[in-house]
Every structure is written in C-alpha cells, then in structure tokens.
Design an enzyme around this catalytic site. Structure first.
Site, PDB file in Angstrom:
ATOM      1  N   GLY A  92      27.750   1.240 -41.559  1.00 31.99           N
ATOM      2  CA  GLY A  92      28.974   0.940 -42.320  1.00 31.99           C
ATOM      3  C   GLY A  92      30.101   1.863 -41.885  1.00 31.99           C
TER       4      GLY A  92
ATOM      5  N   GLN B 197      36.240   2.542 -45.204  1.00 31.58           N
ATOM      6  CA  GLN B 197      37.208   3.595 -45.562  1.00 31.58           C
ATOM      7  C   GLN B 197      36.625   4.988 -45.312  1.00 31.58           C
ATOM      8  OE1 GLN B 197      38.158   4.078 -49.724  1.00 31.58           O
ATOM      9  NE2 GLN B 197      40.049   5.187 -49.305  1.00 31.58           N
TER      10      GLN B 197
ATOM     11  N   ARG C 153      30.546  -5.436 -38.461  1.00 31.97           N
ATOM     12  CA  ARG C 153      31.777  -5.916 -37.803  1.00 31.97           C
ATOM     13  C   ARG C 153      32.354  -4.769 -36.978  1.00 31.97           C
ATOM     14  NH1 ARG C 153      36.508  -3.727 -40.881  1.00 31.97           N
ATOM     15  NH2 ARG C 153      35.571  -2.532 -42.548  1.00 31.97           N
TER      16      ARG C 153
ATOM     17  N   TYR D 262      27.903  -3.147 -59.510  1.00 26.76           N
ATOM     18  CA  TYR D 262      27.980  -2.021 -58.567  1.00 26.76           C
ATOM     19  C   TYR D 262      27.352  -0.767 -59.180  1.00 26.76           C
ATOM     20  CZ  TYR D 262      30.479   1.527 -55.729  1.00 26.76           C
ATOM     21  OH  TYR D 262      30.828   2.582 -54.924  1.00 26.76           O
TER      22      TYR D 262
ATOM     23  N   LYS E 211      24.088   1.406 -58.046  1.00 20.48           N
ATOM     24  CA  LYS E 211      24.161   2.839 -57.699  1.00 20.48           C
ATOM     25  C   LYS E 211      23.185   3.647 -58.559  1.00 20.48           C
ATOM     26  CE  LYS E 211      27.272   2.916 -54.410  1.00 20.48           C
ATOM     27  NZ  LYS E 211      26.864   3.218 -53.030  1.00 20.48           N
TER      28      LYS E 211
END
Ligand SMILES: NC(=O)c1ccc[n+]([C@@H]2O[C@H](COP(=O)([O-])OP(=O)(O)OC[C@H]3O[C@@H](n4cnc5c(N)ncnc54)[C@H](O)[C@@H]3O)[C@@H](O)[C@H]2O)c1
Length: 313
Positions: free
Chosen positions: A9, A13, A37, A143, A147
C-alpha cells in the site's frame, strides 16, 4: 542481518512518505514499494516497485521470497468514509491483508511487521477527552471494527506465536506530498489546498468537531521510532495510543486566516459527521512516551505554516 523492507500500500497518503523516508535511511534498493496500483512519478522513480494485491497470499509470499524481505509495513486498507459505503469489501481487505502478513510471520518468512491501527477503534461510549490507552472501545464504524479486531489479532499472534508485530493508533494525518484516501479527517488536508486555490473551503464537518490530528512528519517519525525500539520495550502488542494535537475545523480556518486573511469557510456536514462524532476529541499517549520515548513536534501553528509553504510552490 541485511534489512530488506516491503511496504504494502506504498502509493497511499502514508505509504508514499514512508517509502521516501525508509529509502533515505536504509538505501533505495532494500526498500521495495508495492501496491495494487501505480503511484505518483517521484515514488515510482525512487526505487524498486511491485504490483501486488495484499489479499493474495501466494503473490505476497513470492515477492517476500524473491526480495528476501524480513520487515513488512502493511499500509493497504480501506479507510473510514469509503468503508461505510462498501462494508464487506472493507472487512475483506482490512482483515485478509493483515492475516496474510501475520501468517507469513508465524511461518518465519518475515521477522518484523508494522500494521497501523487508528483512533477509529474508539466509539461513542469511549471517554472523549484524553482517551486512555485501555478504556471502553465499542467502535461503531466498519473501519473501526476492522481496526479493533486487527489489534486483537496482532496481540494474539504475538502472545501465541511470538510474532514481532508493532502498531500505532494514528490520529488524522495531515500531509502535503500525497492526498488522503477516503478518511473522515481528509478535510484537514483539503482545506489547505482550497485555501490556496480558491481562498475558501466548504467543510464536510461542523465548525466545532474536535478531533485528534498529527502532521505526517511526526507520524513517520513515530513509526520508525517504534520499529527501531528494542523488542523488550514494546509492552503493548495491540496498538499504542499516539497523539500530537487536537483541533476543530474552525480552529484550522483561523490558523489559515493568520496567513491568508481573506480566507472563508462554510460548513455543510455530510455522512462523515456521524463518524467524527463517534471518535475521541483528544488522546492520552503517555504509554508511548513511557515505553519508547514518543514526543510530538508539530502543533497546529507549525503544521499550517508547513502546509501553506509547501503547497504554495
Ligand atoms: N491517513 C490517515 O489519516 C490514517 C489515520 C489512521 C490510520 N490510518 C491507517 O494507515 C494505513 C495507510 O493509510 P493511508 O492514509 O495511507 O491510506 P490510503 O488510502 O491513502 O492508501 C492505501 C493504499 O493501499 C492500496 N491498496 C488498496 N487495496 C490494496 C490491495 N488489495 N493490495 C495492495 N494495496 C492496496 C491503495 O491503492 C492505496 O495506495 C491504513 O491502514 C489506514 O487505516 C491512516
């Protein structure tokens, strides 16, 4: 032993800046960036890159064997706002990628893992101010549930199989090199871009929504400091609370206005408001300070100055 690092990943960001910093520190050739990607030009040209799906165990195992990887930073995930739109996809990505990496470590194919948790592990019943390390959690977002489950599994793999996994509950992260990827604190990056391009910003959270935040340089430094600490110092194998500053959209707007006096903000809260309302306002990170010496350097004033200076050029 030669350190060979895989970042999964890496085009996101955090992954982008983490890749730059690790390459600067250990050398470009030993830090392999990977993602599903391709990333931006500077990242793609800064060292080796592999197209890799974190949910594909065999592909992951192959890349790890080929590059003789011993340390993995797993940054691939679906973030809070996007995860509410695609709950099952979020659960599948966030959990399967973590299990793949934990199982590779259990089989001694890698020796150290970093996996980020989030302040999203906390929920509406958590004490909001100076939220302690150990408290009621009960996250109410997909999410956050992923986590919190991830934290439990990390601790389990450490206790049961001796896996050296380390984790931080990042607050909302503010950066200028890469745009955020679908979180609830994304406003705190967008606002600086819009202040410079349009002189105004429409915020998707209310003026008074106070959330824990951190400038990216602090987050990357915390990550490296945790990963470089002696194993005996790491007393928490779920995830450490981590903090730097807390502010509201109105406070960022004031901070920007001290540089751009004509800056205007409007508030049009959307579905992300409910997510933000379920999270703490501020975090007690004294355990991180005590165990491995964590101390943040960037407050809101310094963050605003850095963001505007770097985005202007
Ligand atoms: N940015 C924040 O404010 C923040 C706060 C708390 C925690 N975190 C956590 O830090 C980690 C990184 O966050 P980020 O902000 O960089 O996220 P991001 O969305 O910017 O980046 C995630 C990256 O993962 C990649 N990815 C998605 N699916 C993949 C797959 N199947 N295989 C490989 N790569 C895949 C994406 O292409 C993307 O480049 C995440 O675990 C996130 O939950 C981030």
């Amino acid at each position: 032993m030669q350190k060979n690092i895989l970042i999964i990943g890496a085009c996101g960001q955090i992954g982008t800046e983490l890749t730059y910093t690790l390459r600067e520190k250990y050398g470009s050739d030993v830090v392999i960036a990977s993602d599903i990607r391709e990333g931006n030009e500077p990242l793609m040209h800064s060292g080796p890159f592999e197209l890799l799906d974190a949910t594909d165990y065999d592909a992951l195992e192959e890349v790890i064997a080929y590059h003789e990887i011993n340390e993995v930073y797993l940054m691939a995930a679906m973030l809070s706002a996007t995860a509410e739109k695609f709950p099952m996809r979020a659960w599948s990505l966030n959990m399967n990628s973590l299990f793949n990496v934990l199982n590779l470590a259990k089989e001694e194919k890698v020796s150290k893992i970093f996996w980020p948790s989030s302040i999203a592990v906390f929920g509406p019943n958590t004490p909001k101010d100076n939220t302690p390390q150990n408290t009621i959690m009960e996250p109410s977002t997909v999410y956050g549930i992923s986590k919190q489950s991830g934290e439990r599994w990390c601790e389990y793999y450490h206790n049961k199989y001796g896996v050296d996994v380390r984790s931080l509950r990042y607050p909302g992260l503010i950066s200028w090199k890469t745009m955020p990827g679908g979180g609830t604190t994304d406003y705190a990056v967008e606002i600086y871009h819009k202040a410079l391009s349009d002189g105004s910003y429409t915020c998707f959270l209310n003026a008074g929504t106070k959330l824990p935040m951190m400038f990216m340089d602090d987050a990357i430094r915390a990550t490296l400091e945790l990963m470089e600490s002696d194993s005996e110092k790491i007393q928490i194998r779920s995830a450490y609370n981590l903090a730097a500053m807390s502010f509201t959209p109105s406070e960022v707007a004031h901070s920007i206005a001290s540089h751009i006096p004509e800056f205007k903000i409007r508030y049009e809260p959307d579905t992300r408001q409910a997510i933000a309302d379920s999270w703490p306002s501020s975090i007690d990170d004294s355990k991180a300070e005590k165990d491995w010496g964590w101390k943040a350097k960037f407050d809101l004033k310094r963050t605003t100055a850095e963001m505007l200076k770097n985005l202007k050029v």
